[in-house]
Design an enzyme around this catalytic site. Structure first.
Site, PDB file in Angstrom:
ATOM      1  CB  CYS A   1      -3.529  -3.551  -4.476  1.00 47.90           C
ATOM      2  SG  CYS A   1      -1.769  -3.513  -4.887  1.00 47.90           S
ATOM      3  CG  HIS A   2      -1.904   0.153  -7.745  1.00 48.26           C
ATOM      4  ND1 HIS A   2      -1.074  -0.937  -7.622  1.00 48.26           N
ATOM      5  CD2 HIS A   2      -1.089   1.249  -7.719  1.00 48.26           C
ATOM      6  CE1 HIS A   2       0.183  -0.527  -7.527  1.00 48.26           C
ATOM      7  NE2 HIS A   2       0.204   0.797  -7.577  1.00 48.26           N
TER       8      HIS A   2
ATOM      9  CD  GLU B   1       3.010  -2.096  -0.146  1.00 47.46           C
ATOM     10  OE1 GLU B   1       2.832  -3.193   0.418  1.00 47.46           O
ATOM     11  OE2 GLU B   1       2.069  -1.297  -0.394  1.00 47.46           O
TER      12      GLU B   1
END
Length: 226
Positions: free
Chosen positions: A131-132, A161
């Site tokens: 993800c991040h 997103e």
């Protein structure tokens, strides 16, 4: 001997001009943790400062793996994560960085973390993030001066997103930044499961991809152990 996995987490608890509350996103640490635990691996935690890290996504505690992490050994161990610079990382087989918005605060520029990730990669060990979390891969330079992500197939939280999630809170767009350092970025449909292994680098796009990242890390370690 069973493989050892080091999970490196952010120490940030707020982000952006409005001080949005953040931390490590619960399923992005709990789901891979469950895969490592089920495989019988030793799992240790480190954070950048050694202070107690923060969790986000506690509203998702009804998920069985999330609940097990919170009520079992996972959160207890994460809560007492050691300072990364004080960890002897040489004995670990894989390093994993979970997401949440928190890594966007303190992991884009973190010299000790960059050094650790380069060392894992150059010693043929697994480097993974979701993800991040792949913001940790930014600005990692190898011995030859090239960027770690250059020419690598990478998945991370996508521009599409971020547009509907936290564009106002993050200092930069992660997909753009990774691409600028040469990453071959793979963006699936927003919020769909998307995890990629490119050699010893494993990355995933979003919370739905966390389990797949864990599975791919286990598969790589099992192949190395065979």
């Amino acid at each position: 001997m069973n493989p050892k996995v080091l999970i490196v987490v952010s120490n940030a608890n707020s982000i952006g001009p409005n001080n949005k509350r953040t931390g490590t996103f619960l399923p992005e640490v709990a789901h891979p943790y469950a895969e490592f635990e089920n495989a019988g691996y030793q799992i240790d935690f480190a954070s950048l400062t050694g202070e107690s890290p923060f969790l986000d996504g506690l509203n998702l505690a009804d998920d069985p793996e999330n609940l097990k992490f919170l009520t079992g050994k996972g959160w207890e161990d994460m809560h007492s994560a050691k300072k990364l610079s004080e960890v002897n990382t040489s004995g670990y087989d894989a390093v994993f960085v979970p997401g949440g918005l928190a890594p966007m605060v303190d992991m884009a520029e973190a010299p000790e973390l960059k050094k650790v990730l380069a060392d894992f990669y150059e010693s043929n060990r697994v480097v993974a993030a979701v993800c991040h979390g792949p913001v940790s891969l930014l600005n990692v330079k190898l011995s030859d001066g090239s960027y770690l992500v250059n020419g690598k197939n990478i998945a991370a939280f996508s521009t599409a997103e971020e547009e509907s999630y936290a564009k106002a809170d993050v200092a930069f767009d992660l997909q753009t930044a990774l691409t600028e350092q040469g990453a071959i970025f793979h963006a699936a449909e927003p919020w769909s499961a998307n995890s990629i292994a490119d050699g010893n680098i494993v990355t995933g796009q979003n919370p739905a991809s966390a389990k797949g990242v864990g599975e791919k890390i286990v598969a790589l370690l099992e192949a190395k152990n065979a």
